[in-house]
Motif scaffolding. Sequence first.
Motif, mmCIF file in Angstrom:
data_model
loop_
_atom_site.group_PDB
_atom_site.id
_atom_site.type_symbol
_atom_site.label_atom_id
_atom_site.label_comp_id
_atom_site.label_asym_id
_atom_site.label_seq_id
_atom_site.Cartn_x
_atom_site.Cartn_y
_atom_site.Cartn_z
ATOM 1 N N GLU A 183 0.851 -1.196 0.000
ATOM 2 C CA GLU A 183 0.000 0.000 0.000
ATOM 3 C C GLU A 183 0.887 1.247 0.000
ATOM 4 O O GLU A 183 0.698 2.152 -0.792
ATOM 5 N N ASP A 184 1.851 1.264 0.915
ATOM 6 C CA ASP A 184 2.811 2.368 0.985
ATOM 7 C C ASP A 184 4.098 1.903 0.305
ATOM 8 O O ASP A 184 4.893 1.159 0.878
ATOM 9 N N LYS A 185 4.292 2.323 -0.901
ATOM 10 C CA LYS A 185 5.397 1.846 -1.721
ATOM 11 C C LYS A 185 6.735 2.507 -1.394
ATOM 12 O O LYS A 185 7.788 1.944 -1.657
ATOM 13 N N ASN A 198 1.054 9.701 -2.187
ATOM 14 C CA ASN A 198 0.941 9.757 -0.727
ATOM 15 C C ASN A 198 0.580 11.156 -0.274
ATOM 16 O O ASN A 198 -0.233 11.337 0.620
ATOM 17 N N LYS A 249 -2.828 12.170 1.723
ATOM 18 C CA LYS A 249 -2.765 12.831 3.030
ATOM 19 C C LYS A 249 -3.553 14.137 3.003
ATOM 20 O O LYS A 249 -4.259 14.461 3.950
#
Length: 136
Positions: free
Chosen positions: A57-59, A116, A120
């Motif tokens: 998900e967070d690459k 990202n 955010k």
Amino acid sequence: MPKSKNLPIYRASYELLSLVTELIRHFARDFRPSLGNRLHNEAVLLVLMIYRANAAEDKLPHIGKLLETLQVVEMLLQLSSDLKLISLKQYARSAELTADIGRQAGGWQKFAASGNASRKNHVSRLNASPAAGLPR
């Protein structure tokens, strides 16, 4: 999320792994267990990092590790060339591949960072909205 095997960065890293595997077969016996194994392990790790980054998900953390691993591979290939374990032509081909992988990973990192940041911002705007907590 496309399958990792369909990504150009995967194909380039797999080609690098294949090249490294072939190169270390011809290393001098003294260097095969140390430098050869380390180079091969780092090249395998490079391919693995692409899988992990693609699935995550967070690459960003995975891409950061990928770039770090790529630097290690580049250094080991340079050392192999300096020690005359690989030819200049072989080193040039490996340098082309590592440069290609680095460019793609850098672009992927920028894209992931912008994604990202926008996620955010979207979440913070939702949280800041006075109507965010009200039922519809």
